[in-house]
Design a protein around this motif. Structure first.
Motif, PDB file in Angstrom:
ATOM      1  N   TRP A   1      56.071  63.082 -29.456  1.00 54.43           N
ATOM      2  CA  TRP A   1      56.913  63.721 -29.359  1.00 54.43           C
ATOM      3  C   TRP A   1      56.810  64.620 -30.676  1.00 54.43           C
ATOM      4  CZ3 TRP A   1      53.688  59.172 -30.830  1.00 54.43           C
ATOM      5  CH2 TRP A   1      53.922  57.928 -29.843  1.00 54.43           C
ATOM      6  N   PRO A   2      57.596  66.093 -29.346  1.00 54.55           N
ATOM      7  CA  PRO A   2      57.069  67.386 -29.843  1.00 54.55           C
ATOM      8  C   PRO A   2      58.355  67.526 -30.590  1.00 54.55           C
ATOM      9  CG  PRO A   2      57.585  67.452 -27.602  1.00 54.55           C
ATOM     10  CD  PRO A   2      56.809  65.932 -28.156  1.00 54.55           C
ATOM     11  N   SER A   3      59.690  66.850 -30.628  1.00 53.72           N
ATOM     12  CA  SER A   3      61.038  66.950 -31.100  1.00 53.72           C
ATOM     13  C   SER A   3      60.523  66.244 -32.888  1.00 53.72           C
ATOM     14  CB  SER A   3      61.985  66.259 -30.515  1.00 53.72           C
ATOM     15  OG  SER A   3      62.328  64.540 -31.385  1.00 53.72           O
ATOM     16  N   LEU A   4      59.504  65.893 -32.866  1.00 54.23           N
ATOM     17  CA  LEU A   4      59.277  64.839 -34.377  1.00 54.23           C
ATOM     18  C   LEU A   4      58.118  65.742 -35.313  1.00 54.23           C
ATOM     19  CD1 LEU A   4      59.674  61.199 -33.396  1.00 54.23           C
ATOM     20  CD2 LEU A   4      61.631  62.974 -34.421  1.00 54.23           C
ATOM     21  N   GLY A   5      57.684  66.470 -34.726  1.00 51.52           N
ATOM     22  CA  GLY A   5      56.671  67.917 -34.908  1.00 51.52           C
ATOM     23  C   GLY A   5      55.720  67.163 -34.977  1.00 51.52           C
ATOM     24  N   ILE A   6      54.829  65.569 -33.977  1.00 50.17           N
ATOM     25  CA  ILE A   6      53.543  65.492 -33.667  1.00 50.17           C
ATOM     26  C   ILE A   6      52.878  66.638 -32.332  1.00 50.17           C
ATOM     27  CG2 ILE A   6      52.108  63.337 -32.950  1.00 50.17           C
ATOM     28  CD1 ILE A   6      54.614  61.798 -33.545  1.00 50.17           C
ATOM     29  N   ALA A   7      51.948  66.807 -32.594  1.00 51.44           N
ATOM     30  CA  ALA A   7      51.119  68.715 -32.601  1.00 51.44           C
ATOM     31  C   ALA A   7      50.144  67.624 -30.874  1.00 51.44           C
ATOM     32  CB  ALA A   7      50.140  68.688 -33.044  1.00 51.44           C
ATOM     33  N   GLN A   8      50.139  66.341 -30.846  1.00 52.71           N
ATOM     34  CA  GLN A   8      49.090  65.378 -29.963  1.00 52.71           C
ATOM     35  C   GLN A   8      49.462  64.980 -29.304  1.00 52.71           C
ATOM     36  OE1 GLN A   8      46.714  67.128 -28.944  1.00 52.71           O
ATOM     37  NE2 GLN A   8      46.393  69.130 -30.647  1.00 52.71           N
ATOM     38  N   PRO A   9      49.494  64.101 -27.804  1.00 53.77           N
ATOM     39  CA  PRO A   9      50.234  63.016 -28.011  1.00 53.77           C
ATOM     40  C   PRO A   9      49.187  61.701 -27.910  1.00 53.77           C
ATOM     41  CG  PRO A   9      49.370  64.095 -26.187  1.00 53.77           C
ATOM     42  CD  PRO A   9      48.972  65.211 -27.084  1.00 53.77           C
ATOM     43  N   SER A  10      49.631  60.616 -28.462  1.00 56.07           N
ATOM     44  CA  SER A  10      49.142  59.436 -28.777  1.00 56.07           C
ATOM     45  C   SER A  10      48.434  58.880 -27.477  1.00 56.07           C
ATOM     46  CB  SER A  10      50.114  58.632 -29.535  1.00 56.07           C
ATOM     47  OG  SER A  10      48.892  57.567 -30.074  1.00 56.07           O
ATOM     48  N   LEU A  11      47.386  58.776 -27.138  1.00 51.50           N
ATOM     49  CA  LEU A  11      47.422  57.756 -25.656  1.00 51.50           C
ATOM     50  C   LEU A  11      45.909  57.136 -26.098  1.00 51.50           C
ATOM     51  CD1 LEU A  11      47.809  60.265 -23.635  1.00 51.50           C
ATOM     52  CD2 LEU A  11      49.281  59.095 -23.634  1.00 51.50           C
ATOM     53  N   GLY A  12      46.606  55.416 -26.485  1.00 46.90           N
ATOM     54  CA  GLY A  12      45.320  55.165 -27.335  1.00 46.90           C
ATOM     55  C   GLY A  12      44.246  55.600 -27.611  1.00 46.90           C
ATOM     56  N   PRO A  13      42.960  54.742 -27.632  1.00 49.56           N
ATOM     57  CA  PRO A  13      41.325  54.750 -28.115  1.00 49.56           C
ATOM     58  C   PRO A  13      41.480  56.703 -28.002  1.00 49.56           C
ATOM     59  CG  PRO A  13      41.192  53.173 -26.308  1.00 49.56           C
ATOM     60  CD  PRO A  13      42.779  53.816 -26.720  1.00 49.56           C
ATOM     61  N   ALA A  14      40.781  57.011 -29.435  1.00 46.81           N
ATOM     62  CA  ALA A  14      40.762  58.251 -28.940  1.00 46.81           C
ATOM     63  C   ALA A  14      39.660  58.676 -28.259  1.00 46.81           C
ATOM     64  CB  ALA A  14      40.491  59.421 -30.220  1.00 46.81           C
ATOM     65  N   GLY A  15      39.512  60.343 -28.042  1.00 45.84           N
ATOM     66  CA  GLY A  15      37.820  60.643 -27.226  1.00 45.84           C
ATOM     67  C   GLY A  15      38.334  59.647 -25.554  1.00 45.84           C
ATOM     68  N   PRO A  16      37.022  60.121 -24.870  1.00 45.03           N
ATOM     69  CA  PRO A  16      36.653  60.305 -23.215  1.00 45.03           C
ATOM     70  C   PRO A  16      37.006  58.670 -23.198  1.00 45.03           C
ATOM     71  CG  PRO A  16      35.086  60.078 -24.299  1.00 45.03           C
ATOM     72  CD  PRO A  16      35.798  60.658 -25.002  1.00 45.03           C
ATOM     73  N   ARG A  17      37.698  58.321 -21.197  1.00 42.39           N
ATOM     74  CA  ARG A  17      37.733  57.392 -21.019  1.00 42.39           C
ATOM     75  C   ARG A  17      37.863  57.411 -19.654  1.00 42.39           C
ATOM     76  NH1 ARG A  17      44.489  55.326 -22.753  1.00 42.39           N
ATOM     77  NH2 ARG A  17      43.386  52.959 -21.876  1.00 42.39           N
ATOM     78  N   TRP A  18      37.375  56.041 -18.700  1.00 42.24           N
ATOM     79  CA  TRP A  18      37.680  55.877 -17.824  1.00 42.24           C
ATOM     80  C   TRP A  18      37.541  54.698 -17.428  1.00 42.24           C
ATOM     81  CZ3 TRP A  18      33.798  57.597 -21.544  1.00 42.24           C
ATOM     82  CH2 TRP A  18      33.049  58.195 -21.737  1.00 42.24           C
ATOM     83  N   VAL A  19      38.054  54.730 -16.153  1.00 47.19           N
ATOM     84  CA  VAL A  19      38.530  53.566 -15.159  1.00 47.19           C
ATOM     85  C   VAL A  19      37.639  53.615 -13.946  1.00 47.19           C
ATOM     86  CG1 VAL A  19      40.492  52.406 -14.045  1.00 47.19           C
ATOM     87  CG2 VAL A  19      41.185  53.007 -16.197  1.00 47.19           C
TER      88      VAL A  19
END
Length: 405
Positions: free
Chosen positions: A147-165
């Motif tokens: 949400w860059p329009s709300l001043g949030i710098a980084q995406p929020s995409l579940g657990p922080a750190g690396p992920r593997w599938v």
């Protein structure tokens, strides 16, 4: 050793012509919906100059916020998000933490929802300018986004750190169970949470300890214990905490590629698919049909490095799907997930698959590396095998941050 009751069954499977039905994860293959229209589980609302939704249509609007294409409850949730309201239980923990830092947004917001489903669970991607909101129903919750329009710098995409599938291609033939046949494709897809990622192929002949007991070729784990056993085996061998799996058969793969208008890809060198009536796949930019993409990913005999080359081709197909998806944008995700759900299997929840797949849209193609775990050739139990060596172990260690060079 493999338990005595199992070799005969495995031997029957291993004598078959290899079928490498390439999966993209879903997470990666699911992104092949890039060129389709947006699916919808609810009537699309229409917005007028007043910002109100059309009577009887899905949508929500208030205080300068208009949401079209969404069920009323989702529209109301997005309105609360932009109004600065506390979302409470209507947001995942990670999304709620990110949204706490939001600043005042624009005076008016026009948003559009793309609807779909994952294994029967409604999912949505709501776009508003450069903002993206990821939501899961039926009791709608915000599970991620940016949400860059709300001043949030980084995406929020579940657990922080690396992920593997783990993306698995099943060798299931007609009438056979998709999840209890050989895993002819094993590709670990990773993201580092910082804009980078990687795709790592595992040669199917790797001779390793199996989670179901004894030793065998790495792809035998799914025969004996299903995809959960396959994930457990790969986790033990690689040391990577893999989150879950997606499984697709070769017929399902072809259908998805064809339904989505083919797969654009650049072929490094001409390939003659010996197993597909010597189908010629020429070097250079191509848009492959489902059959052609499968043939390219299956070919082994005519490649100078055999099974390692085949695994490399599979990684190329996965990355081509990811590039196609990135060009289309995240609004294509919901309908693509719905398409995959019709032919594939996964143990990932709607929140997991939605945030992981959306995360692929934040990657820079220049920061996504590829690798194939290799080894020396040998024999065991009368079979030709690949023995894990220093190259594979170094690759596993390199991938522990979710990124490959």
């Amino acid at each position: 050793m493999i338990p005595p009751s199992r070799p005969s069954r495995l031997a029957r499977r291993q004598r078959r012509t290899p079928v490498a039905a390439v999966v993209a994860t879903l997470v990666i293959v699911t992104t092949l919906g890039a060129c389709t229209g947006e699916g919808s589980d609810a009537p699309a609302g229409t917005s007028g100059s007043s910002g109100a939704a059309a009577p009887g249509a899905g949508g929500g609007s208030s205080a300068g916020v208009t949401v079209t294409g969404a069920p009323a409850a989702l529209g109301a949730l997005v309105t609360r998000l932009y109004a600065g309201s506390d979302l409470g239980g209507s947001a995942s923990r990670s999304a709620a933490a990110a949204l706490k830092t939001r600043t005042a947004g624009p005076a008016t917001v026009t948003a559009k929802a793309s609807m779909g489903s994952w294994k029967g669970t409604p999912v949505a991607v709501v776009t508003a300018g450069d903002d993206v909101t990821l939501a899961v129903g039926p009791s709608w919750r915000v599970v991620g986004g940016w949400w860059p329009s709300l001043g949030i710098a980084q995406p929020s995409l579940g657990p922080a750190g690396p992920r593997w599938v783990l993306a698995i291609g099943s060798d299931a033939r007609k009438g056979e169970p998709l999840e209890r046949t050989r895993a002819d494709v094993l590709q670990v897809v990773g993201v580092d949470g910082r804009g980078g990622g990687g795709v790592m192929g595992l040669a199917r002949d790797l001779w390793v300890p199996l989670s179901t007991g004894g030793k065998g070729k790495i792809n035998a784990a799914m025969v004996f214990g299903g995809p959960q056993a396959q994930v457990a085996t790969v986790k033990e061998v690689t040391g990577l905490p893999i989150e879950g799996y997606v499984v697709l058969g070769f017929s399902g793969f072809k259908k998805i590629v064809d339904d989505q208008g083919g797969l654009p890809i650049v072929i490094p060198r001409t390939v003659v698919a010996s197993h597909a009536k010597n189908l010629v796949i020429k070097a250079g930019p191509q848009t492959l049909s489902g059959a052609e993409a499968l043939a390219y990913a299956r070919e082994r005999k005519t490649l100078p490095d055999g099974d390692f080359g085949r695994s490399r081709h599979q990684g190329e197909v996965i990355l081509a799907a990811a590039v196609k998806a990135k060009l289309a944008g995240p609004a294509a995700i919901p309908s693509a997930l719905a398409s995959f759900s019709e032919v594939g299997r996964s143990n990932l929840s709607a929140e997991q698959i939605l945030t992981f797949t959306a995360g692929l849209h934040t990657l820079s193609p220049l920061q996504v590396g590829r690798g194939v775990a290799k080894g020396s050739f040998g024999t065991a139990a009368g079979q030709s095998i690949v023995v894990l060596g220093a190259q594979a172990r170094a690759l596993f260690a390199s991938f522990r941050d979710g990124n490959l060079p």
